[in-house]
Design a protein around this motif. Structure first.
Motif, PDB file in Angstrom:
ATOM      1  N   UNK A  79       2.809   5.950  -3.116  1.00 61.75           N
ATOM      2  CA  UNK A  79       3.947   6.807  -3.454  1.00 61.75           C
ATOM      3  C   UNK A  79       4.252   6.845  -4.946  1.00 61.75           C
ATOM      4  N   UNK A  80       3.863   5.807  -5.701  1.00 61.87           N
ATOM      5  CA  UNK A  80       4.246   5.707  -7.110  1.00 61.87           C
ATOM      6  C   UNK A  80       3.696   6.873  -7.921  1.00 61.87           C
ATOM      7  N   UNK A  94       3.949  11.661   2.650  1.00 60.32           N
ATOM      8  CA  UNK A  94       3.103  12.816   2.336  1.00 60.32           C
ATOM      9  C   UNK A  94       3.065  13.107   0.844  1.00 60.32           C
ATOM     10  N   UNK A  95       3.811  12.332   0.055  1.00 65.35           N
ATOM     11  CA  UNK A  95       3.862  12.547  -1.382  1.00 65.35           C
ATOM     12  C   UNK A  95       4.971  13.478  -1.821  1.00 65.35           C
ATOM     13  N   UNK A  96       5.793  13.935  -0.880  1.00 68.94           N
ATOM     14  CA  UNK A  96       6.870  14.873  -1.218  1.00 68.94           C
ATOM     15  C   UNK A  96       8.055  14.112  -1.806  1.00 68.94           C
ATOM     16  N   UNK A 105       8.481  12.353   5.941  1.00 72.54           N
ATOM     17  CA  UNK A 105       7.465  11.599   6.659  1.00 72.54           C
ATOM     18  C   UNK A 105       7.565  10.145   6.203  1.00 72.54           C
ATOM     19  N   UNK A 106       7.898   9.259   7.113  1.00 71.05           N
ATOM     20  CA  UNK A 106       8.108   7.864   6.755  1.00 71.05           C
ATOM     21  C   UNK A 106       6.801   7.086   6.813  1.00 71.05           C
ATOM     22  N   UNK A 107       6.689   6.035   5.959  1.00 67.45           N
ATOM     23  CA  UNK A 107       7.736   5.410   5.144  1.00 67.45           C
ATOM     24  C   UNK A 107       8.073   6.193   3.877  1.00 67.45           C
ATOM     25  N   UNK A 112       0.833  -1.206   0.000  1.00 60.04           N
ATOM     26  CA  UNK A 112       0.000   0.000   0.000  1.00 60.04           C
ATOM     27  C   UNK A 112       0.867   1.256   0.000  1.00 60.04           C
ATOM     28  N   UNK A 113       1.972   1.220   0.747  1.00 60.15           N
ATOM     29  CA  UNK A 113       2.883   2.369   0.776  1.00 60.15           C
ATOM     30  C   UNK A 113       3.460   2.624  -0.610  1.00 60.15           C
TER      31      UNK A 113
END
Length: 338
Positions: free
Chosen positions: A41-42, A192-194, A218-220, A36-37
């Motif tokens: 993020x992709x 956070x998408x950064x 912000x991890x992961x 899911x992470x």
């Protein structure tokens, strides 16, 4: 009384999940959590993984019945992921890639219903996604600032092949002057998408992805090498055209060939990429009807013009009856000179 206690308990659980989402998140299956992470993020411009891969006991496989390409993702940590392509004459060519050495993941990976493999680790998970039969994405999921931030991958390549770092950050795999594969430009994003700064460093037939440590991350954090090999998924001849007295060759670019080689290898390797397309078209097409100057220039015209004008065009169609003309005239005729 019991009913009131049940309702109060249920309300408390809902409030707790809303106020402390990480508690509920942590309770998920770790493999699903890592996947899911990666999905979150992709970048949107990257293709989604294939979902029809075959999950076997010791590996995940994805193959093309028409082109002879195949992807093998072993579920044992120390075995290489392999992308293999075949020519029309049956000659095999492959690229192997290891899991990142510093991740310290478990010896055996787990599979998800989507056909993704997940190798759990202490501070780093590795999520391997089959993109198509000729390309694979290997995602590292860093759980905390203390996690390793450098990951080295070993490639199994032809002896004379070499890695060339491109201006935009991608890596081209060149064998005797011909592009035989590569890695898309690296990316990394936090929860956070950064975007997080990242780059590749080459050492022989190995490369290391370095993810910069960022105090505000912000991890992961997710980072991803995407390895691709084939430019063309398949070619196919149509039936004989009595009107024009010839045949049409349908050329089907892969996701890798349609998008990434141009985005990340660009001007520096443009000529080499065009030649690689032509060599691959010939190798995947039985016979010699396509080996003419007109067919070559029609292919180049589709690369130079049609790819930009109609990027989602399913196949590039090349006709044997088209005359050999100057390349300027070929472009003016929209690749279809008469």
């Amino acid at each position: 009384m019991g009913k009131r206690l049940f309702i109060a308990g249920l309300a408390g659980a809902v409030v707790s999940a809303l106020l402390f989402p990480s508690v509920a998140y942590a309770a998920e299956n770790p493999s699903e959590q890592a996947a899911k992470a990666v999905k979150a993020a992709t970048p949107d411009e990257l293709p989604a993984p294939e979902t029809d891969a075959q999950v076997l006991r010791d590996e995940i496989t994805l193959s093309s019945d028409t082109s002879g390409e195949s992807l093998s993702i072993p579920l044992r940590r120390d075995e290489l992921i392999e992308i293999q392509t075949d020519s029309a004459e049956g000659a095999e060519s492959s690229i192997g890639i290891s899991l990142p050495q510093q991740a310290g993941v478990s010896k055996h990976g787990k599979t998800l219903n989507s056909g993704t493999a997940v190798f759990g680790g202490d501070g780093v998970d590795v999520v391997v996604e089959p993109i198509e039969a000729s390309s694979v994405r290997i995602n590292t999921v860093l759980s905390a600032k203390e996690s390793p931030h450098e990951f080295t991958y070993k490639l199994d390549l032809p002896k004379k092949a070499k890695l060339e770092l491109q201006e935009g950050g991608a890596i081209a795999v060149i064998d005797e002057g011909v592009l035989i594969g590569g890695l898309a430009a690296p990316w990394a994003r936090d929860a956070s998408g950064r975007e997080i700064s990242t780059r590749y460093v080459i050492d022989g037939h190995s490369f290391t992805q370095i993810v910069e440590r960022d105090d505000s991350a912000v991890y992961p954090v997710v980072a991803d090498p995407w390895v691709g090999k084939a430019l063309i998924a398949k070619t196919s001849w149509t039936a004989y055209n009595k009107k024009y007295k010839g045949y049409t060759l349908e050329v089907y670019p892969t996701k890798w060939g349609r998008t990434n080689v141009w985005l990340w290898f660009g001007p520096a390797l443009y000529g080499s990429i065009r030649k690689a397309f032509y060599y691959e078209m010939n190798s995947k097409t039985p016979g010699t009807r396509e080996e003419t100057a007109s067919m070559r220039d029609q292919l180049y015209c589709h690369i130079d013009a049609v790819r930009l004008r109609d990027p989602l065009k399913r196949s590039w169609n090349l006709d044997t009856w088209r005359p050999k003309v100057s390349y300027a005239r070929m472009l003016r005729a929209l690749c279809n000179p008469l």
